[in-house]
Design a protein around this motif. Structure first.
Motif, PDB file in Angstrom:
ATOM      1  N   ALA A  21     -31.493  11.646 -21.816  1.00 39.37           N
ATOM      2  CA  ALA A  21     -30.451  10.684 -21.431  1.00 39.37           C
ATOM      3  C   ALA A  21     -31.009   9.558 -20.570  1.00 39.37           C
ATOM      4  O   ALA A  21     -30.697   8.385 -20.789  1.00 39.37           O
ATOM      5  N   ARG A  22     -31.828   9.894 -19.608  1.00 38.71           N
ATOM      6  CA  ARG A  22     -32.374   8.859 -18.720  1.00 38.71           C
ATOM      7  C   ARG A  22     -33.294   7.904 -19.487  1.00 38.71           C
ATOM      8  O   ARG A  22     -33.234   6.694 -19.308  1.00 38.71           O
ATOM      9  N   VAL A  23     -34.128   8.443 -20.357  1.00 41.20           N
ATOM     10  CA  VAL A  23     -35.025   7.603 -21.158  1.00 41.20           C
ATOM     11  C   VAL A  23     -34.216   6.699 -22.083  1.00 41.20           C
ATOM     12  O   VAL A  23     -34.523   5.512 -22.241  1.00 41.20           O
ATOM     13  N   LEU A  24     -33.169   7.243 -22.672  1.00 42.20           N
ATOM     14  CA  LEU A  24     -32.327   6.432 -23.555  1.00 42.20           C
ATOM     15  C   LEU A  24     -31.635   5.319 -22.786  1.00 42.20           C
ATOM     16  O   LEU A  24     -31.525   4.192 -23.278  1.00 42.20           O
ATOM     17  N   ALA A  29     -31.343  -0.440 -21.350  1.00 38.71           N
ATOM     18  CA  ALA A  29     -31.429  -1.445 -20.282  1.00 38.71           C
ATOM     19  C   ALA A  29     -32.510  -2.478 -20.570  1.00 38.71           C
ATOM     20  O   ALA A  29     -32.376  -3.643 -20.207  1.00 38.71           O
ATOM     21  N   PHE A  30     -33.585  -2.054 -21.250  1.00 37.43           N
ATOM     22  CA  PHE A  30     -34.646  -2.991 -21.610  1.00 37.43           C
ATOM     23  C   PHE A  30     -34.323  -3.790 -22.865  1.00 37.43           C
ATOM     24  O   PHE A  30     -35.107  -4.628 -23.284  1.00 37.43           O
ATOM     25  N   GLY A  31     -33.189  -3.510 -23.495  1.00 39.65           N
ATOM     26  CA  GLY A  31     -32.774  -4.317 -24.631  1.00 39.65           C
ATOM     27  C   GLY A  31     -32.970  -3.683 -25.992  1.00 39.65           C
ATOM     28  O   GLY A  31     -32.842  -4.370 -27.014  1.00 39.65           O
ATOM     29  N   THR A  32     -33.287  -2.413 -26.042  1.00 34.68           N
ATOM     30  CA  THR A  32     -33.419  -1.745 -27.340  1.00 34.68           C
ATOM     31  C   THR A  32     -32.044  -1.657 -27.989  1.00 34.68           C
ATOM     32  O   THR A  32     -31.102  -1.183 -27.354  1.00 34.68           O
ATOM     33  N   PRO A  33     -31.901  -2.115 -29.214  1.00 33.25           N
ATOM     34  CA  PRO A  33     -30.599  -2.034 -29.868  1.00 33.25           C
ATOM     35  C   PRO A  33     -30.175  -0.570 -30.068  1.00 33.25           C
ATOM     36  O   PRO A  33     -30.994   0.293 -30.354  1.00 33.25           O
ATOM     37  N   ARG A  34     -28.898  -0.329 -29.898  1.00 35.60           N
ATOM     38  CA  ARG A  34     -28.401   1.045 -30.086  1.00 35.60           C
ATOM     39  C   ARG A  34     -28.589   1.502 -31.521  1.00 35.60           C
ATOM     40  O   ARG A  34     -28.703   2.685 -31.783  1.00 35.60           O
ATOM     41  N   ARG A  35     -28.612   0.567 -32.423  1.00 32.67           N
ATOM     42  CA  ARG A  35     -28.832   0.924 -33.823  1.00 32.67           C
ATOM     43  C   ARG A  35     -30.203   1.588 -34.015  1.00 32.67           C
ATOM     44  O   ARG A  35     -30.359   2.505 -34.807  1.00 32.67           O
ATOM     45  N   THR A  36     -31.187   1.132 -33.263  1.00 33.57           N
ATOM     46  CA  THR A  36     -32.513   1.736 -33.326  1.00 33.57           C
ATOM     47  C   THR A  36     -32.467   3.175 -32.822  1.00 33.57           C
ATOM     48  O   THR A  36     -33.096   4.064 -33.406  1.00 33.57           O
TER      49      THR A  36
END
Length: 116
Positions: A21-24, A29-36
């Motif tokens: 959870a923390r890594v996700l 927060a760094f901008g990784t799309p949730r789709r990824t």
């Protein structure tokens, strides 16, 4: 039996999401799309099941054919049943992935960045 396998897969997938959870949250927060992230969870659930189905059905068909030949029986394959079993396995895997998505959405909230 398939229901027990699906329940086990679901619990394992949700536990993996909770452990990370923390890594996700950091990735979002760094901008990784949730789709990824959804694609990642999908591949983690579907790829092993798909490979397992492929190996199990090919080896099972080969062993069954060999045993029928050894017994002197005619070898016939019911391909529709074989494809139906593979389809049911794929549907269960997809269903488990879809049921994991609410836990994934909760894990990617900004509150996940706070340390307890």
């Amino acid at each position: 039996m398939l229901v027990l396998i699906a329940a086990s897969m679901l619990l394992g997938a949700i536990e993996q999401v909770r452990e990370r959870a923390r890594v996700l949250s950091v990735l979002v927060a760094f901008g990784t799309p949730r789709r990824t992230l959804v694609t990642s969870v999908f591949l983690q659930a579907v790829l092993p099941v798909g490979l397992g189905l492929l190996v199990a059905e090919s080896i099972g068909t080969a062993l069954g054919s060999t045993l029928l030949e050894l017994a002197g029986r005619p070898v016939t394959h019911n391909w529709s049943t074989l494809l139906a079993i593979a389809g049911i396995g794929a549907a269960v895997s997809l269903g488990v992935t879809l049921l994991t998505l609410p836990a994934l959405w909760r894990s990617t909230r900004p509150q996940g960045l706070r340390h307890e």
